[in-house]
Enzyme design. Sequence first.
Site, mmCIF file in Angstrom:
data_model
loop_
_atom_site.group_PDB
_atom_site.id
_atom_site.type_symbol
_atom_site.label_atom_id
_atom_site.label_comp_id
_atom_site.label_asym_id
_atom_site.label_seq_id
_atom_site.Cartn_x
_atom_site.Cartn_y
_atom_site.Cartn_z
ATOM 1 C CG ASP A 122 72.340 30.610 41.810
ATOM 2 O OD1 ASP A 122 72.248 29.428 41.043
ATOM 3 O OD2 ASP A 122 72.385 30.227 43.274
ATOM 4 C CG ASN A 137 69.998 30.767 34.716
ATOM 5 O OD1 ASN A 137 69.260 31.787 35.101
ATOM 6 N ND2 ASN A 137 71.054 30.820 34.122
ATOM 7 N N GLY A 138 68.542 27.097 36.565
ATOM 8 C CA GLY A 138 68.043 25.439 36.426
ATOM 9 C C GLY A 138 66.520 25.439 37.145
ATOM 10 C CD1 TRP A 152 62.513 31.560 35.779
ATOM 11 C CD2 TRP A 152 62.656 30.305 34.010
ATOM 12 N NE1 TRP A 152 61.687 32.013 34.830
ATOM 13 C CE2 TRP A 152 61.897 31.289 33.740
ATOM 14 C CE3 TRP A 152 63.118 29.332 32.811
ATOM 15 C CZ2 TRP A 152 61.126 31.384 32.362
ATOM 16 C CZ3 TRP A 152 62.508 29.510 31.555
ATOM 17 C CH2 TRP A 152 61.805 30.518 31.431
ATOM 18 C CG HIS A 181 71.745 27.603 31.440
ATOM 19 N ND1 HIS A 181 71.928 28.259 32.798
ATOM 20 C CD2 HIS A 181 72.099 26.176 31.610
ATOM 21 C CE1 HIS A 181 72.349 27.331 33.666
ATOM 22 N NE2 HIS A 181 72.461 26.261 33.091
ATOM 23 C CB SER A 194 82.435 29.341 38.827
ATOM 24 O OG SER A 194 81.842 27.798 38.909
ATOM 25 C CG LEU A 228 77.750 48.988 31.075
ATOM 26 C CD1 LEU A 228 77.479 49.522 32.344
ATOM 27 C CD2 LEU A 228 76.704 48.102 30.306
ATOM 28 C CB SER A 277 79.560 31.068 44.540
ATOM 29 O OG SER A 277 78.479 30.307 45.443
ATOM 30 C CD GLU A 314 76.845 48.101 52.054
ATOM 31 O OE1 GLU A 314 76.065 47.437 52.430
ATOM 32 O OE2 GLU A 314 77.896 48.673 52.434
HETATM 33 C C1 FPP Z 1 73.620 29.532 37.753
HETATM 34 O O1 FPP Z 1 72.202 29.003 37.786
HETATM 35 C C2 FPP Z 1 73.662 30.057 36.481
HETATM 36 C C3 FPP Z 1 74.919 29.754 35.436
HETATM 37 C C4 FPP Z 1 75.703 28.654 35.873
HETATM 38 C C5 FPP Z 1 75.213 30.208 34.426
HETATM 39 C C6 FPP Z 1 74.800 31.619 33.960
HETATM 40 C C7 FPP Z 1 74.809 31.785 32.562
HETATM 41 C C8 FPP Z 1 73.795 32.570 32.314
HETATM 42 C C9 FPP Z 1 73.095 33.477 32.900
HETATM 43 C C10 FPP Z 1 73.645 32.431 30.891
HETATM 44 C C11 FPP Z 1 73.583 33.961 30.002
HETATM 45 C C12 FPP Z 1 75.345 34.278 30.211
HETATM 46 C C13 FPP Z 1 75.967 34.705 29.154
HETATM 47 C C14 FPP Z 1 77.181 35.328 29.356
HETATM 48 C C15 FPP Z 1 75.800 34.040 27.619
HETATM 49 P P1 FPP Z 1 72.050 27.273 37.960
HETATM 50 O O2 FPP Z 1 72.293 26.639 36.683
HETATM 51 O O3 FPP Z 1 73.005 27.224 39.013
HETATM 52 O O4 FPP Z 1 70.507 27.584 38.623
HETATM 53 P P2 FPP Z 1 70.005 26.384 39.770
HETATM 54 O O5 FPP Z 1 70.921 26.863 40.961
HETATM 55 O O6 FPP Z 1 68.582 26.630 40.123
HETATM 56 O O7 FPP Z 1 70.403 25.186 39.474
#
Ligand code: FPP
Length: 254
Positions: free
Chosen positions: A29, A31-32, A34, A46, A74, A140, A205, A216
């Site tokens: 969680d 990415n946005g 960041w 992402h 999800s 793995l 979630s 854990e």
């Molecule tokens: C949550 O961050 C992240 C996601 C919904 C997407 C996860 C996907 C990746 C890490 C991309 C790489 C994965 C693969 C398998 C290629 P968010 O967007 O909800 O962040 P925020 O809460 O800050 O908005």
Amino acid sequence: MSATSTALRQLPADLNRDALPKHVAVIMDGNGRWAQKRKLPRIMGHHRGADTLHDLVLCCKDWGIESLTVYAFSTENWRRPEKEVNFLMLLIEQMLRREMRFMEEEEVRLRVVGNVAALPKALRKEVEESMERTAHFKSLNFNVATNYGGRQEIVQACQAIATQVQAGQLAPGEITEQHFEQVLYTAGATDPDLLIRTSGEMRVSNFLLWQLAYSEFYVTDTLWPDFDREEFHKALVAYQDRDRRYGKVTGSAI
Ligand code: FPP
């Protein structure tokens, strides 16, 4: 690769190899946030998140973790803006294609868990090919939860069991936890020992609702694109400090 991460190719000395989690699950969680902190579009977060994931796969292999399961998309993520959904679908598809050589070189077995049948056709094709090509690898188990929802997984498992009952293969009173596990998307996998969630949210979630029963939990404020080997190391140190009792008491406590 930075000097620090080169040093961390080996399992850090303060970790006990025999007490590592066999299976680590991750909610990636942040990415946005960041990206927003850097005034970049969310999709750049992402993008960086995908690089972070590549490093974590290699790290798990280097340090002797048997299985890694990550939450990529999800069943609720379809509610995001169409542009972001399309980007994520493409990113997952590209990752599967681009990382195939890496997975073959590193002998990583890839599985996509979730409602694969409802994914776009091009992604579905990539999923099927990647799973087939890596099915025999053992270094793995890398599971990517895509179009995954824990409640939906449980409902489809109930449907599968009900079908067996209707066909006379099983009586309702004979249904056990083992039967149930065999019809989950994760059939055949061990339950996660450790769940890591980045970006500070204290929620599960809808992720692996059945499988996380005794895992854990470790939550860090670090945003997913910044979750490097040092951060993973911290999570494993915290894990090795936990007392896993599975409902029992330890020592001579009364
Ligand atoms: C949550 O961050 C992240 C996601 C919904 C997407 C996860 C996907 C990746 C890490 C991309 C790489 C994965 C693969 C398998 C290629 P968010 O967007 O909800 O962040 P925020 O809460 O800050 O908005």
